[in-house]
Scaffold this motif. Structure first.
Motif, PDB file in Angstrom:
ATOM      1  N   ILE A 288     -45.034 -78.353  57.076  1.00 60.70           N
ATOM      2  CA  ILE A 288     -45.066 -77.057  56.386  1.00 60.70           C
ATOM      3  C   ILE A 288     -46.512 -76.562  56.377  1.00 60.70           C
ATOM      4  O   ILE A 288     -47.395 -77.222  55.826  1.00 60.70           O
ATOM      5  N   PRO A 289     -46.767 -75.420  57.014  1.00 55.77           N
ATOM      6  CA  PRO A 289     -48.150 -74.934  57.081  1.00 55.77           C
ATOM      7  C   PRO A 289     -48.659 -74.437  55.720  1.00 55.77           C
ATOM      8  O   PRO A 289     -47.901 -73.856  54.936  1.00 55.77           O
TER       9      PRO A 289
ATOM     10  N   LEU B 212     -53.094 -65.830  59.184  1.00 55.27           N
ATOM     11  CA  LEU B 212     -51.718 -65.744  58.670  1.00 55.27           C
ATOM     12  C   LEU B 212     -51.698 -65.407  57.188  1.00 55.27           C
ATOM     13  O   LEU B 212     -50.638 -65.415  56.559  1.00 55.27           O
ATOM     14  N   HIS B 213     -52.883 -65.157  56.639  1.00 57.08           N
ATOM     15  CA  HIS B 213     -52.987 -64.825  55.209  1.00 57.08           C
ATOM     16  C   HIS B 213     -54.057 -63.756  55.061  1.00 57.08           C
ATOM     17  O   HIS B 213     -55.245 -64.057  54.910  1.00 57.08           O
TER      18      HIS B 213
ATOM     19  N   VAL C  72     -46.536 -72.008  53.093  1.00 57.78           N
ATOM     20  CA  VAL C  72     -47.040 -71.786  51.736  1.00 57.78           C
ATOM     21  C   VAL C  72     -48.424 -71.151  51.824  1.00 57.78           C
ATOM     22  O   VAL C  72     -49.308 -71.670  52.521  1.00 57.78           O
ATOM     23  N   ASP C  73     -48.611 -70.041  51.137  1.00 54.86           N
ATOM     24  CA  ASP C  73     -49.903 -69.347  51.137  1.00 54.86           C
ATOM     25  C   ASP C  73     -50.801 -69.939  50.046  1.00 54.86           C
ATOM     26  O   ASP C  73     -50.374 -70.073  48.896  1.00 54.86           O
ATOM     27  N   HIS C  74     -52.012 -70.284  50.412  1.00 46.68           N
ATOM     28  CA  HIS C  74     -52.965 -71.097  49.627  1.00 46.68           C
ATOM     29  C   HIS C  74     -52.453 -72.537  49.609  1.00 46.68           C
ATOM     30  O   HIS C  74     -52.733 -73.278  50.533  1.00 46.68           O
TER      31      HIS C  74
ATOM     32  N   ALA D 218     -44.582 -67.539  50.653  1.00 48.84           N
ATOM     33  CA  ALA D 218     -44.962 -67.159  49.278  1.00 48.84           C
ATOM     34  C   ALA D 218     -46.312 -67.776  48.950  1.00 48.84           C
ATOM     35  O   ALA D 218     -46.611 -68.892  49.382  1.00 48.84           O
ATOM     36  N   HIS D 219     -47.121 -67.037  48.149  1.00 50.43           N
ATOM     37  CA  HIS D 219     -48.314 -67.639  47.567  1.00 50.43           C
ATOM     38  C   HIS D 219     -47.840 -68.672  46.532  1.00 50.43           C
ATOM     39  O   HIS D 219     -46.981 -68.350  45.689  1.00 50.43           O
ATOM     40  N   ALA D 220     -48.383 -69.860  46.578  1.00 50.53           N
ATOM     41  CA  ALA D 220     -48.058 -70.873  45.561  1.00 50.53           C
ATOM     42  C   ALA D 220     -49.155 -71.923  45.556  1.00 50.53           C
ATOM     43  O   ALA D 220     -49.629 -72.344  46.617  1.00 50.53           O
ATOM     44  N   GLY D 221     -49.573 -72.331  44.349  1.00 49.39           N
ATOM     45  CA  GLY D 221     -50.600 -73.357  44.251  1.00 49.39           C
ATOM     46  C   GLY D 221     -51.975 -72.835  44.605  1.00 49.39           C
ATOM     47  O   GLY D 221     -52.780 -73.554  45.194  1.00 49.39           O
TER      48      GLY D 221
END
Ligand code: HPA
Ligand code: ZN
Length: 333
Positions: free
Chosen positions: A237-238, A12-13, A216-218, A193-196
């Motif tokens: 939240i994945p 998924l990323h 959340v991506d990453h 969104a990429h975050a963290g």
């Protein structure tokens, strides 16, 4: 220990531009009459030695200059699917960075059509289902993101499932993109969104509360914030975690010190992904193998990570059931 290649996996990323292997980069450079700033495949590969996210992004944007035509994007997508499906990939949600192509004069429609054609052939050939996620570059002006969204809406909305946010993170908080995300939601697009990755947990909170993302991506920096971990777990939240990427971009010093076990322990819906496999030296199966080795994960834990990927995905309900059954079979074999 079961064979990891036969464990059905989602990813998924995955940045499609990050699947450009040096050999294909040189072949496309030659076909398109473009000079790469490297003398050979080996020299380019030797440059894949990164200090942080920015040092990777500099090379990533320079190398993708060889991608010019619809056919290039189709070949790129197919080369990725061939490699990843050999490691058990069954479903992929592909990111692409249109601004990095339109800014070089490559038409938006050719980028989308090329990737979509590759995904369609890939479904026939490798039985990999897919979704497509348009990413905005957070270090480019908001006006450019809004223009890109308008272009997507007026030309290829039916091909796009969701939007994401990537590129240089620190100094570009999610809240800058509130209007873009609001418009995308009105268009019926799903939001991630990429975050963290490099930035603090507050960026993850903003992505959730200001942008309204569903994934959340990453998100690995959440491990520093117990209250946020509790929230991520409670709201299911994945997080799309990319272990080898985190190692290669020095988000972690050592895979054995990766926060993955803490995230799992907190009950967060963690998924395993490759991010930019050509640059980081590992496709999705390599990421599963690396964490199995470094963190001594059991087959049951690896199967659970694969199930998390199915649950967090946008695959159809029948496809999800099919994949979950196949994961059960792998675990009980
Ligand atoms: N982070 C931010 N931007 C990116 C990445 C990443 O891991 N890969 C490609 N663009
Ligand atoms: Zn990424």
């Amino acid at each position: 220990m079961r064979d990891l290649d036969t464990l059905p996996k989602t990813e998924l990323h995955l940045h499609i531009e990050g699947t450009l292997e040096p050999e294909l980069a040189f072949a496309l450079a030659e076909r398109n009459g473009i000079a790469l700033p490297f003398a050979s495949v080996d020299q380019l590969r030797a440059a894949y030695d990164f200090d942080d996210l920015q040092s990777f992004l500099d090379l990533y944007y320079a190398t993708m200059a060889v991608l010019r035509t619809e056919r290039d994007f189709t070949e790129l997508t197919l080369a990725y699917l061939e490699r990843a499906s050999a490691q058990g990939l069954a479903h992929v949600e592909v990111f692409f960075d249109p601004q990095a192509h339109t800014s070089r004069g490559v038409p938006f429609e050719q980028v989308v059509d090329g990737i979509v054609a590759g995904l369609a052939i890939g479904q026939e050939r490798f039985n990999v289902t897919s979704a497509l996620i348009l990413c905005f570059l957070r270090d480019q002006p908001i006006a450019s993101a809004l223009e890109t969204l308008e272009l997507a809406a007026s030309t290829r909305l039916a091909s796009i499932d969701g939007i994401g946010l990537d590129s240089a993170e620190v100094g570009y908080p999610p809240s800058l993109f509130a209007e873009v995300y609001e418009q995308a939601a009105e268009l019926g697009l799903r939001l991630v969104a990429h975050a963290g990755e490099e930035a603090p947990p507050a960026y993850i909170v903003e992505a959730l509360d200001v942008l309204g993302v569903e994934r959340v991506d990453h998100g690995v920096q959440a491990a520093q914030d117990p209250a946020l971990l509790t929230r991520l777990a409670a709201e299911r939240i994945p997080l799309t975690v990319c272990p080898i990427s985190n190692l290669r971009l020095r988000v972690v010093d050592d895979l054995a010190a990766h926060p993955l076990p803490r995230l799992i322990e907190a009950g967060v819906l963690v998924t395993i992904n490759s991010d930019d496999p050509a640059y980081f030296g590992g496709y999705v199966g390599d990421n599963y193998a690396a964490i199995r080795e470094a963190l001594s994960l059991t087959d049951a834990q690896l199967a659970q990570l694969a199930r998390n990927g199915v649950e967090a995905s946008w695959a159809s309900e029948p496809r999800k059931r099919e994949l979950l059954e196949a994961i059960d079979l792998w675990e009980s074999a």
